[in-house]
Design a protein around this motif. Structure first.
Motif, short mmCIF file in Angstrom:
data_model
loop_
_atom_site.label_atom_id
_atom_site.label_comp_id
_atom_site.label_asym_id
_atom_site.label_seq_id
_atom_site.Cartn_x
_atom_site.Cartn_y
_atom_site.Cartn_z
N VAL A 1 -6.21 -3.34 -9.13
CA VAL A 1 -6.20 -4.76 -8.79
C VAL A 1 -7.09 -5.55 -9.75
O VAL A 1 -8.24 -5.19 -9.99
CB VAL A 1 -6.70 -4.97 -7.35
N LEU B 1 -2.74 -9.23 -9.41
CA LEU B 1 -3.00 -9.39 -7.98
C LEU B 1 -1.73 -9.59 -7.17
O LEU B 1 -1.54 -8.93 -6.13
CB LEU B 1 -3.95 -10.58 -7.77
N CYS C 1 0.12 -6.36 -6.87
CA CYS C 1 -0.63 -5.40 -6.06
C CYS C 1 -0.51 -5.70 -4.58
O CYS C 1 -0.39 -4.77 -3.76
CB CYS C 1 -2.10 -5.39 -6.48
N CYS D 1 -10.03 -11.79 -5.46
CA CYS D 1 -9.18 -10.59 -5.33
C CYS D 1 -9.49 -9.84 -4.04
O CYS D 1 -8.58 -9.39 -3.33
CB CYS D 1 -9.38 -9.68 -6.53
N VAL E 1 -6.91 -9.14 -0.89
CA VAL E 1 -6.63 -7.77 -0.45
C VAL E 1 -6.95 -7.59 1.03
O VAL E 1 -6.17 -7.01 1.80
CB VAL E 1 -7.41 -6.75 -1.30
#
Length: 232
Positions: free
Chosen positions: A116, A121, A124, A159, A163
């Motif tokens: 990542v 991003l 992912c 990020c 996530v």
């Protein structure tokens, strides 16, 4: 830091592996250098680095076997951990997490090397959604084998937040092992998977006696040391 390197055999200078820019090892000056005018960095000797520590094996299977052989009234989880894996570090909460959730999973969907970073991003996050959907369809847990993040030494907040938002929808147990890109130092015990350890919670399949008993546990199980679990 960027992961760019070239590996050559000292005996004949043949290239074994190359990645990114032409970073090379200079055997005469014991330095590393790139094809650009980057400053030379002294390569530490084995004496300066010191020996790697002996690996500590956390034997979760032995811990569970000892727990099963002990009556409920007499269980002292801390003593069992000390007797079976005296040098390992694991909390009683993690033992409960594994006992009530992860040990009941018989199938695992495996993936790795997500890497990542800002430029990957979006892809992912799509991969994380796809993996979770596939695990639900197969009634399987998720096993991640390393390199969740791309850049070593730091995690970007944007990020991480993206996530965590995506993983908050997960509903299956997961086991995560840090890769070299996730590690902060060569020992590997400090790593960037730690912020994901409570990304989501799952309900235990084990019946509880009362509503007051804990039924929800952290979904991700982060293994920071060599571990034996489910005979693997």
């Amino acid at each position: 830091r960027s992961g760019w390197y070239t590996i050559r055999l000292e005996k004949d200078s043949s290239v074994v592996k190359r990645r990114g820019s032409q970073m090379e090892y200079n055997s005469d000056s014991h330095t590393t250098e790139t094809s650009s005018n980057a400053p030379k960095i002294k390569r530490p000797s084995k004496e300066e680095v010191g020996p790697l520590p002996q690996p500590i094996i956390l034997d979760l299977d032995s811990i569970f076997q000892s727990i099963k052989q002990t009556s409920d009234d007499d269980i002292d989880v801390n003593s069992i951990i000390h007797n079976t894996s005296p040098n390992a570090t694991i909390t009683e909460e993690t033992i409960q997490q594994i006992t009530n959730c992860h040990s009941h999973c018989t199938k695992w969907l495996i993936f790795s090397d997500l890497h990542v970073m800002p430029t990957t991003l979006t892809t992912c996050l799509q991969v994380l959604d796809t993996i979770h959907t596939a695990a639900l369809e197969r009634q399987a847990g998720i096993l991640f084998l390393g390199d969740f993040w791309h850049h070593r030494g730091f995690v970007r907040v944007d990020c991480l937040n993206a996530v965590l938002d995506t993983m908050s929808n997960w509903r299956v147990p997961s086991i995560m092992i840090p890769g070299n890109h996730d590690q902060i130092d060569y020992r590997g015990s400090e790593h960037a998977l730690t912020p994901l350890s409570n990304a989501y919670r799952i309900k235990s399949p084990v019946p509880h006696n009362t509503e007051l008993e804990k039924q929800y546990y952290a979904g991700p199980l982060i293994l920071s040391h060599p571990t034996k679990f489910l005979d693997a």
